[in-house]
Design an enzyme around this catalytic site. Sequence first.
Site, short mmCIF file in Angstrom:
data_model
loop_
_atom_site.label_atom_id
_atom_site.label_comp_id
_atom_site.label_asym_id
_atom_site.label_seq_id
_atom_site.Cartn_x
_atom_site.Cartn_y
_atom_site.Cartn_z
N LYS A 1 42.67 54.34 27.70
CA LYS A 1 42.87 52.90 27.51
C LYS A 1 41.90 52.13 28.41
O LYS A 1 42.08 52.04 29.62
CB LYS A 1 44.31 52.51 27.87
CG LYS A 1 44.67 51.19 27.26
CD LYS A 1 45.29 50.23 28.21
CE LYS A 1 44.63 49.22 28.99
NZ LYS A 1 43.76 48.24 28.49
N GLU B 1 42.61 54.65 42.07
CA GLU B 1 41.46 54.09 42.80
C GLU B 1 41.58 52.58 42.68
O GLU B 1 41.58 52.04 41.57
CB GLU B 1 40.14 54.56 42.19
CG GLU B 1 39.83 56.02 42.43
CD GLU B 1 39.66 56.39 43.90
OE1 GLU B 1 39.48 55.49 44.75
OE2 GLU B 1 39.73 57.59 44.19
N CYS C 1 34.17 47.60 43.65
CA CYS C 1 35.21 47.94 44.62
C CYS C 1 34.58 48.35 45.95
O CYS C 1 35.21 48.29 46.99
CB CYS C 1 36.07 49.06 44.07
SG CYS C 1 35.09 50.43 43.48
N GLU D 1 40.95 41.03 48.62
CA GLU D 1 39.77 41.31 47.80
C GLU D 1 39.50 40.11 46.89
O GLU D 1 40.38 39.67 46.15
CB GLU D 1 40.02 42.55 46.95
CG GLU D 1 38.80 42.96 46.16
CD GLU D 1 39.06 44.17 45.28
OE1 GLU D 1 40.04 44.16 44.52
OE2 GLU D 1 38.27 45.13 45.34
P1 NAD Z 1 43.49 45.62 36.49
O1 NAD Z 1 44.45 46.30 37.40
O2 NAD Z 1 43.79 44.25 36.04
O3 NAD Z 1 43.30 46.47 35.16
C1 NAD Z 1 42.92 47.84 35.21
C2 NAD Z 1 43.42 48.51 33.94
O4 NAD Z 1 44.85 48.56 33.97
C3 NAD Z 1 43.04 47.77 32.66
O5 NAD Z 1 42.70 48.71 31.66
C4 NAD Z 1 44.33 47.06 32.31
O6 NAD Z 1 44.44 46.76 30.95
C5 NAD Z 1 45.36 48.08 32.74
N1 NAD Z 1 46.71 47.55 32.93
C6 NAD Z 1 47.09 46.29 33.25
N2 NAD Z 1 48.44 46.21 33.28
C7 NAD Z 1 48.92 47.44 33.01
C8 NAD Z 1 50.23 48.00 32.91
N3 NAD Z 1 51.32 47.26 33.08
N4 NAD Z 1 50.35 49.29 32.60
C9 NAD Z 1 49.24 50.07 32.42
N5 NAD Z 1 47.99 49.60 32.49
C10 NAD Z 1 47.82 48.30 32.79
O7 NAD Z 1 42.05 45.70 37.20
P2 NAD Z 1 40.68 45.06 36.69
O8 NAD Z 1 40.75 43.57 36.92
O9 NAD Z 1 40.32 45.55 35.34
O10 NAD Z 1 39.63 45.70 37.71
C11 NAD Z 1 39.32 45.15 38.94
C12 NAD Z 1 39.97 45.96 40.05
O11 NAD Z 1 39.56 47.32 39.96
C13 NAD Z 1 39.54 45.52 41.45
O12 NAD Z 1 40.67 45.45 42.29
C14 NAD Z 1 38.61 46.63 41.91
O13 NAD Z 1 38.53 46.79 43.30
C15 NAD Z 1 39.21 47.82 41.25
N6 NAD Z 1 38.24 48.91 41.15
C16 NAD Z 1 38.40 49.99 41.98
C17 NAD Z 1 37.49 51.03 41.94
C18 NAD Z 1 37.67 52.22 42.84
O14 NAD Z 1 37.15 53.29 42.51
N7 NAD Z 1 38.38 52.11 43.95
C19 NAD Z 1 36.43 50.99 41.05
C20 NAD Z 1 36.28 49.88 40.24
C21 NAD Z 1 37.21 48.84 40.28
#
Ligand code: NAD
Length: 479
Positions: A172, A247, A281, A380
């Site tokens: 997903k 992550e 990130c 962040e």
């Molecule tokens: P997000 O948490 O909003 O979404 C991530 C994923 O989770 C998306 O596919 C989203 O649709 C899904 N999601 C949302 N609600 C859900 C639920 N209730 N159940 C299951 N899945 C659900 O994050 P984002 O805005 O897409 O990404 C930005 C974040 O990602 C930042 O905090 C960034 O630091 C982090 N990030 C971390 C790394 C790492 O390796 N540490 C790498 C890249 C991004």
Amino acid sequence: MTVLRKNLIDGEWLGEAGSRNINPSNTDDVVGEYASAGPEEAKQAIAAAKAAFPAWSRSGPLARHAVLKKTSDEIMARKDEIGRSLAREEGKTLAEGVGETIRAAQIFDFFAGETLRLTGELVPSVRPGVGVEMTRDGVGIVGIITPWNFPIAIPAWKIAPALAYGNTIVFKPAELVPESAWTIVDILHRAGLPKGVLNLVMGKGSVVGQAMLDSPDVNAISFTGSVGTGKRVAEASVEHMRKFQLEMGGKNPLVVLDDADLAVAVDCTVNGAYFSTGQRCTASSRLIVTEGIHDRFVEAVKERLDKLVIGDALDAKTQIGPVVDQTQLKQDEDYIAIGRQEGAELAFGGERLERETPGFYLRPALFTGATNAMRISREEIFGPVANVIRVKDYDEALTVANDTPFGLTSGICTTSLKHATHFKRNSEAGMVMVNLPTAGVDFHVPFGGRKGSSYGPREQGRYAMEFYTTVKTAYTFAG
Ligand code: NAD
């Protein structure tokens, strides 16, 4: 004319038009139309992955090697086209889009090789005549949930090891970047994956992602995204006693000491804090600078920021593309206002920019006079915003660097071997950089953080095996 991209469930492309995505460099440009899965499609995808697991898990290294190698070759051959599409969809520059695409190809190539290198152990038992074998099996049906900021590399670094070690997948992707996700799945599908081994369910996290979390048939979940969603993944996974890996965010420090090479420090800062529009990130959002170099450093960074070309991601001259969408832009602007209210000085940028096309353009922002207690130093932001925190000496710099709920990456710019070595040993981060930007890592070594940034085994390289396999210890009495 846009083409409707459908979900892949049990080897069939299915679904009606449900969502569109737009180009953040030009909001008049519709990138594509996508099917939107609901709970029913998620259930079908999980059932297909479950049905496909027995055969795929026993398929042997050659079948898996063939698919992964073919996928790597096609991604590499199409790197310019896929990189351009990624830049159009997410807003990172062409160079960054192509670079990320090449990285995805390298990851598939690495794990193609790993299929042929999987080994076990054979040891004598403490009981005479008994042999003990340790082998690794796939964990089963893996749910892969990814964010928008690395639309092709993050799916690649989860899907490639999951397949290499014999798992089947329900994938997903983030709502904002379905085109990159669809492209990678299309390539894998045509590379010869049996039906049901890889299923794509594009749709809302709260609907289709949640359906994956709630399913007792998903044996493991690999998640990258925000801390809030990560906690939901953890809670649901504990409920189902399933393996999970998270992550999440970062608030990564870059320490600049008096003895640093100023040019190196400025390069590390501009790259680490602002490239990819700060939406990494691993971005360095806290610049912890000692007194003797502070003023020269701030002036030199401002000078470099002033020269950066900010504009359409698809223009080859652009160095910083737009922010990904309106919501993220608002978050960046809200934090810039918060920083000012907290008493930090906005020393550069932070304002919206007009370009030829309507897009989410923001001039990179630099705060000075920030403290580590301010919200802009603790939370962040995930945009092109960094703050300079002035410190007395190395000891204070290390204390401030470690004083954070996160622990993904950290960096130090110094010419002192003593301080570099001490920092590597004492930084509370999963990845430490000396005279290098905090962002930018190799694809063949472990990736991950500590504290609130990560949970579970590391991703990438050979360490990925820990998450995607489970160990079996078998005893044989031969008589
Ligand atoms: P997000 O948490 O909003 O979404 C991530 C994923 O989770 C998306 O596919 C989203 O649709 C899904 N999601 C949302 N609600 C859900 C639920 N209730 N159940 C299951 N899945 C659900 O994050 P984002 O805005 O897409 O990404 C930005 C974040 O990602 C930042 O905090 C960034 O630091 C982090 N990030 C971390 C790394 C790492 O390796 N540490 C790498 C890249 C991004």
